[in-house]
Structures are given as structure tokens and as C-alpha cells.
Write a protein that holds these residues in place. Structure first.
Motif, PDB file in Angstrom:
ATOM      1  N   ASN A  56      -0.937  59.217  75.848  1.00 14.58           N
ATOM      2  CA  ASN A  56      -0.097  58.843  74.710  1.00 14.58           C
ATOM      3  C   ASN A  56      -0.275  59.752  73.503  1.00 14.58           C
ATOM      4  N   LEU A  57      -1.053  60.846  73.648  1.00 13.27           N
ATOM      5  CA  LEU A  57      -1.280  61.720  72.484  1.00 13.27           C
ATOM      6  C   LEU A  57       0.007  62.388  72.037  1.00 13.27           C
ATOM      7  N   CYS A  58       0.843  62.797  72.978  1.00 12.44           N
ATOM      8  CA  CYS A  58       2.105  63.449  72.624  1.00 12.44           C
ATOM      9  C   CYS A  58       2.972  62.521  71.786  1.00 12.44           C
ATOM     10  N   VAL A  59       2.915  61.218  72.124  1.00 10.04           N
ATOM     11  CA  VAL A  59       3.712  60.255  71.374  1.00 10.04           C
ATOM     12  C   VAL A  59       3.150  60.074  69.977  1.00 10.04           C
ATOM     13  N   GLU A  60       1.817  60.008  69.891  1.00 14.84           N
ATOM     14  CA  GLU A  60       1.210  59.752  68.584  1.00 14.84           C
ATOM     15  C   GLU A  60       1.369  60.932  67.641  1.00 14.84           C
ATOM     16  N   VAL A  61       1.417  62.135  68.200  1.00 14.10           N
ATOM     17  CA  VAL A  61       1.462  63.306  67.339  1.00 14.10           C
ATOM     18  C   VAL A  61       2.886  63.635  66.899  1.00 14.10           C
ATOM     19  N   CYS A  62       3.875  63.087  67.572  1.00 12.04           N
ATOM     20  CA  CYS A  62       5.254  63.478  67.309  1.00 12.04           C
ATOM     21  C   CYS A  62       5.685  63.057  65.894  1.00 12.04           C
ATOM     22  N   PRO A  63       6.087  63.981  65.056  1.00 12.64           N
ATOM     23  CA  PRO A  63       6.436  63.635  63.671  1.00 12.64           C
ATOM     24  C   PRO A  63       7.798  62.955  63.555  1.00 12.64           C
ATOM     25  N   PHE A  64       8.637  63.079  64.587  1.00 15.68           N
ATOM     26  CA  PHE A  64       9.987  62.498  64.487  1.00 15.68           C
ATOM     27  C   PHE A  64      10.193  61.318  65.406  1.00 15.68           C
ATOM     28  N   ASP A  65       9.091  60.820  66.018  1.00 21.36           N
ATOM     29  CA  ASP A  65       9.243  59.639  66.875  1.00 21.36           C
ATOM     30  C   ASP A  65      10.193  59.940  68.034  1.00 21.36           C
ATOM     31  N   ALA A  66      10.158  61.187  68.511  1.00 14.82           N
ATOM     32  CA  ALA A  66      11.188  61.627  69.451  1.00 14.82           C
ATOM     33  C   ALA A  66      10.793  61.461  70.903  1.00 14.82           C
ATOM     34  N   ILE A  67       9.573  61.039  71.157  1.00 12.37           N
ATOM     35  CA  ILE A  67       9.149  60.858  72.553  1.00 12.37           C
ATOM     36  C   ILE A  67       8.464  59.502  72.656  1.00 12.37           C
ATOM     37  N   SER A  68       8.687  58.832  73.765  1.00 10.60           N
ATOM     38  CA  SER A  68       8.103  57.494  73.913  1.00 10.60           C
ATOM     39  C   SER A  68       7.595  57.310  75.336  1.00 10.60           C
ATOM     40  N   MET A  69       6.552  56.540  75.462  1.00 11.33           N
ATOM     41  CA  MET A  69       6.057  56.197  76.799  1.00 11.33           C
ATOM     42  C   MET A  69       6.217  54.709  77.095  1.00 11.33           C
ATOM     43  N   TYR A  70       6.848  53.960  76.207  1.00  6.69           N
ATOM     44  CA  TYR A  70       7.010  52.518  76.418  1.00  6.69           C
ATOM     45  C   TYR A  70       8.314  52.237  77.172  1.00  6.69           C
ATOM     46  N   THR A  71       8.422  52.817  78.354  1.00  7.72           N
ATOM     47  CA  THR A  71       9.709  52.726  79.045  1.00  7.72           C
ATOM     48  C   THR A  71       9.696  51.759  80.209  1.00  7.72           C
ATOM     49  N   GLY A  72       8.535  51.443  80.712  1.00  6.90           N
ATOM     50  CA  GLY A  72       8.469  50.550  81.865  1.00  6.90           C
ATOM     51  C   GLY A  72       8.845  51.215  83.170  1.00  6.90           C
ATOM     52  N   MET A  73       9.079  52.530  83.140  1.00  6.42           N
ATOM     53  CA  MET A  73       9.402  53.220  84.399  1.00  6.42           C
ATOM     54  C   MET A  73       8.088  53.666  85.029  1.00  6.42           C
ATOM     55  N   TYR A  74       7.541  52.795  85.922  1.00  7.58           N
ATOM     56  CA  TYR A  74       6.254  53.155  86.525  1.00  7.58           C
ATOM     57  C   TYR A  74       6.392  53.512  87.996  1.00  7.58           C
ATOM     58  N   GLU A  75       7.600  53.365  88.515  1.00  5.12           N
ATOM     59  CA  GLU A  75       7.766  53.665  89.943  1.00  5.12           C
ATOM     60  C   GLU A  75       8.066  55.138  90.131  1.00  5.12           C
ATOM     61  N   LEU A  76       7.050  55.953  89.918  1.00  7.77           N
ATOM     62  CA  LEU A  76       7.241  57.382  90.032  1.00  7.77           C
ATOM     63  C   LEU A  76       6.765  57.816  91.402  1.00  7.77           C
ATOM     64  N   GLY A  77       7.672  58.216  92.214  1.00  7.28           N
ATOM     65  CA  GLY A  77       7.285  58.699  93.526  1.00  7.28           C
ATOM     66  C   GLY A  77       8.191  59.821  93.932  1.00  7.28           C
ATOM     67  N   GLY A  78       7.703  60.685  94.811  1.00  7.86           N
ATOM     68  CA  GLY A  78       8.547  61.770  95.255  1.00  7.86           C
ATOM     69  C   GLY A  78       8.032  62.338  96.546  1.00  7.86           C
TER      70      GLY A  78
END
Lengths: 343, 175
Positions: free
Chosen positions: B105-127
Motif C-alpha cells: 500500500n506504499l504507492c497508495v499512501e505516497v500518491c499526492p493526487f489520490d490517483a491509485i487505490s488498492m481498496y478494490t476487492g479484486m482478489y481473484e488474480l489468476g493467469g
């Protein structure tokens, strides 16, 4: 010769063949084959159901679901899928195993389990052969399974299998003694060894009321006889991998499994016959009462399995010789005295 | 003799008691979640796949390609290139490699414009290959509102009439 439900039908069947001038052995063999097929079918269905049921009960006691996928409703087809899988598996015989004994062992175990079904009275007249020494016959046959287990353990050429077989032999021989003695009490009350006569003798009162101690000792011994937890040290996974059937795979393993569940059903059926009034009960048909009582005892066995932890070898022997045997003897003595006093 | 009998009775009674407990458990509800059929409700601030948030009025990315997230990322999984000068600066391409991401979550905390978020609920990452887990700008482009680190836990008047008291986890996520 078998007398299923309608002895007349069988007799007429024999007469028919006699009229055609065919040797007497042919119709008798046909009848035997039919009866054995029915019993094997019954054992397979019951074993499949029991395996599924046990998995469900174990799962729910641990707040899980158990099999849920195969077959739709609560995974009812799981055992069938497992059976098909075991059929398709490679049949491995270890290189330095004693081949003929290795192949024969599961057959001996299963034959012993199968033979006990001869005297189980599923209902009035619904018995393969009402032997006048029924209980003795069951006891004798159930000891035969140990031979098969020792054969399996010895021929596998595996130290775990051999150890498991040795333990199993020690356990079966020890528990056989209190098992037999606890069965003598009800036999004394009924005045007969025939399973049908014992059920008839419980017309007014089940023997569990008169012989609670005998029932408890018998049931404990029965759990031990069928090598189930808490007495399953012959196949203690943590020490012996799987015990006497480590080296078995595919259908041979399945036969061991089938025999284990068939044995479970047998001991519970005998307990039902001797202590719980057999097929007797109101409203429902006799065979249903018999199955209900037997399945209740099977449920208690599974329940016990998922309650208690496995005992050590020395504790196992302690329970057999220091607890069950004195209790069984005390029960036998008191029953004998009372029967003598009141007759 | 009496000791023997008492111990016998105690052993028997303890078995009865323990069987009572297992019988009670037999009839408790199973805790299993049948995963593909039913899914667990995640906490609102569970850290899951990134999304590049958009300005809800203009539907444009808030990201200004300042490279802060890429620089703070301990796993070095964010790569981007910007184009344009001053206020018009926007990312040309933006890639997050989720093979490497450790959800700190560091990228989210450092972002000055609130432009990135990890609170998406998309946890089904598979490939089926590693490249399936490398997400580009199009994939991560938000299609609507996502809660960010600046979203209040219990928003007063954000569609909710009476904000739940201390109900941080109760907030429903619009996705």
C-alpha cells in the motif's frame, strides 16, 4: 442350503430341476450364487454409504462440510467416484513381495467379512441360514480376518506392514476374549446360540436393559475388533503410515476398505441382534427397524471415532485385560447365578 | 478395588462428556465458505488489485505521472512514463507487475493526487502465464468510484442517511 424368506419357493425351484433330471448340485449352486450376489451387492452399497456418511459426520463434527461436489446433493456420489478411481488405478505388487500370499490376503479378509452375513437376521425369515450355533459361528468367522491381515502384513515385505499386522493380531486376539465372554450373558438369557432365537427371546424386553455391562464391553471390543479409532493402532498413520495395507493399491486396497466397513456393519448387526431386540419394533417393517438400529450403532461408532484420540499399545492391552475382561467375567458370573436362581 | 471402580466410572463419564461436546459440534453450522459459489465479504480496506482512480466529473485519470509510486515501490513493480507538461501531464503507459507486488500500500499512501487505490476487492488474480499478471493502464482504468485512502471510513451523507456509529466495516462499496 439357504432359506430366504420363502423356503417353499426354493424347494419348488429344486423340484423343478429334479424333474428335468439335472444333478441336484446345479440348482443348489444357482441358489447359492444368487444369495451371495445379493449379499455382496448389499455389502457394497452399505459400505459406499457408510464411507460417505462417515466423511460427512467427521466433517460436521469439525464444523466443515465434507464432500459437496460429486453428484449434486451433498456429494452423495463421492464413494462411487472413489470406487471408479480405485478401479482405474495401477495394481502394484512390490518386487520382493510374497506374490501368492499378497494376492490372497485381501480375499481372505473379505471372505471372512462376507461369511459372517450368513447368520444376520434382517427380519423374521429374512436370514440366509438360521444356524443353531449362529453366535459361535460369527465369533469363529470374525477371528479369521486376522489371518488375512497377518498374510497382508507378512507378504508385503515392508516393516510398517509387518508391524501393523503384528499389532493387529495382538489386538484382535486380546479383544476376542472379552467379546466372546460378554456375548455369553445374553446367550444364557435366551438359552440358544441361534440369532433368530435370541431375537425371539427379546419379545418383551431388550437384552440391553438386562445386560448393560455386557453391551458396553461388547461394543468396546467390537470397535477394537474392527480396528477403528480409538483402537486403530494397527493402522496408526502417525507411526505406521497405513499399517498392514501400506503396499496395497487400487482394487486390492478397495477390498480391504470394503471388508473393514462390512465388518463394522457385521459387529453392529450382531449388537442389534443380541442386545437391541433385532428386528422388533412398532409400526415400521422389521427389516427397516433392524437397519435403523444397526445404523444408529454405526453412527455411535463414527461419533466415538471423532471424539476420542488413539490409545497407545500398552494402554490398549490394559483396557482389554484389566478392564474389559474382569467386567465381562463379572457380568457372566452374575448372569449365570441369576439365571440359575430364577429357573 | 474401590479406586479401580472409581477410575473406571470416571473414564466412562469423561467419554460420555466428550461425546456430548462432539455431538453439539455435529449440529453447529459449518464455517466453510464454498468458495466459487459463495464468497466472503472482504473488509472495505482490504488490499487487493490496484486501480487507477478517475475524476468522477471528467472521467479522466487523476494520475499525473509524477513517478512517486514507482520510486517508493519496494518491489519495483510499477513502471510508467508520462507525457505532456505542467497540469496537462498524464501517463503515456502505466504498468504494474503483480508477480512482484507485495500489497504494501506504499504507492497508495505516497500518491499526492489520490490517483491509485488498492481498496478494490479484486482478489481473484489468476493467469496461465506470468504476463497475465502484468496489468496495463487500460486494465487498471477505474470504471467508476472506488474508495481510496482519502475516502472517510464512514462518510456522512454519502448516500447513507444515518452514518453507522463506528461501523467502519459496514460501509458498502460501490464498484
Amino acid at each position: 442350503m439357504p432359506h430366504i424368506q420363502s423356503g417353499d419357493l426354493v424347494a419348488r425351484f429344486y423340484a423343478l430341476f429334479e424333474g428335468w433330471g439335472i444333478p441336484w448340485i446345479v440348482p443348489r449352486l444357482i441358489v447359492m450364487l444368487v444369495v451371495v450376489s445379493i449379499i455382496i451387492l448389499f455389502i457394497s452399497v452399505v459400505a459406499m454409504f457408510l464411507i460417505w456418511w462417515e466423511r460427512k459426520i467427521s466433517a460436521h463434527i469439525q464444523a466443515r462440510f465434507g464432500p459437496m461436489r460429486v453428484g449434486g446433493w451433498h456429494g452423495w456420489a463421492q464413494s462411487i467416484a472413489d470406487g471408479v478411481k480405485l478401479l482405474l488405478k495401477e495394481d502394484i505388487i512390490p518386487t520382493r513381495a510374497d506374490r501368492p500370499v499378497f494376492i490372497l490376503a485381501p480375499m481372505v479378509v473379505f471372505a471372512a467379512a462376507l461369511a459372517a452375513y450368513v447368520v444376520i437376521p434382517f427380519g423374521p425369515g429374512l436370514i440366509v441360514e438360521d444356524l443353531n450355533i449362529g453366535i459361535l459361528y460369527v465369533i469363529a468367522i470374525s477371528s479369521l480376518a486376522v489371518v488375512g491381515i497377518i498374510m497382508a502384513g507378512w507378504s508385503s515385505n515392508n516393516k510398517y506392514a509387518a508391524l501393523g499386522a503384528l499389532r493387529s493380531a495382538a489386538q484382535a486376539v486380546s479383544y476376542e476374549v472379552p467379546l466372546v465372554i460378554s456375548l455369553i450373558g445374553p446367550v444364557l438369557l435366551a438359552g440358544s446360540l441361534s440369532t433368530t432365537k435370541i431375537v425371539e427371546a427379546q419379545r418383551y424386553l431388550w437384552f440391553i436393559v438386562l445386560q448393560p455391562l455386557a453391551f458396553l464391553t461388547y461394543f468396546t471390543c467390537a470397535v477394537a475388533e474392527t480396528n477403528r479409532l480409538p483402537f486403530d493402532i494397527p493402522e496408526a498413520e502417525s507411526e505406521l503410515v497405513a499399517g498392514f495395507h501400506v503396499e496395497y493399491s487400487g482394487m486390492r486396497f478397495a477390498i480391504f476398505f470394503l471388508a473393514e466397513y462390512a465388518n463394522m456393519f457385521t459387529v453392529c448387526a450382531i449388537a442389534t441382534t443380541v442386545f437391541l431386540g433385532g428386528w422388533r419394533g412398532p409400526l415400521l417393517p422389521p427389516w427397516l427397524w433392524f437397519l435403523l438400529k444397526t445404523f444408529f450403532l454405526l453412527f455411535v461408532m463414527m461419533w466415538l471415532r471423532w471424539t476420542l484420540a488413539r490409545v497407545r499399545v500398552d494402554q490398549l492391552m490394559d483396557v482389554a485385560w484389566k478392564v474389559l475382561l474382569p467386567l465381562a467375567f463379572a457380568n457372566l458370573g452374575i448372569t449365570g447365578l441369576l439365571v440359575w436362581a430364577f429357573s | 478395588m474401590w479406586r479401580y471402580l472409581r477410575e473406571l466410572w470416571q473414564g466412562f463419564w469423561s467419554i460420555i462428556l466428550s461425546m456430548q461436546i462432539t455431538l453439539r459440534y455435529l449440529f453447529t453450522r459449518a464455517v466453510t465458505v464454498q468458495y466459487p459459489e459463495e464468497k466472503r465479504q472482504l473488509p472495505v480496506r482490504a488490499l487487493t488489485r490496484h486501480v487507477l482512480t478517475v475524476d468522477l466529473d471528467s472521467k479522466e485519470l487523476k494520475c499525473t505521472a509524477c513517478d512517486m509510486c514507482a520510486r517508493i515501490c519496494p518491489a519495483n513493480c510499477i513502471h510508467l512514463e508520462g507525457e505532456g507538461k505542467g497540469k496537462a501531464r498524464r501517463p503515456k503507459w502505466f504498468v504494474i507487475d503483480h508477480n512482484l507486488c507485495m500489497y504494501c500500500n506504499l504507492c497508495v499512501e505516497v500518491c499526492p493526487f489520490d490517483a491509485i487505490s488498492m481498496y478494490t476487492g479484486m482478489y481473484e488474480l489468476g493467469g496461465f502465464s506470468r504476463t497475465n499478471l502484468v496489468y496495463d493502464m487500460e486494465t487498471m482504468h477505474a470504471d467508476g468510484f472506488y474508495p481510496t485512502i482519502m475516502t472517510p471510513r464512514s462518510p456522512a451523507g454519502a448516500g447513507v442517511k444515518a452514518p453507522p456509529p463506528a461501523g467502519a466495516g459496514k460501509q458498502t462499496r460501490k464498484a
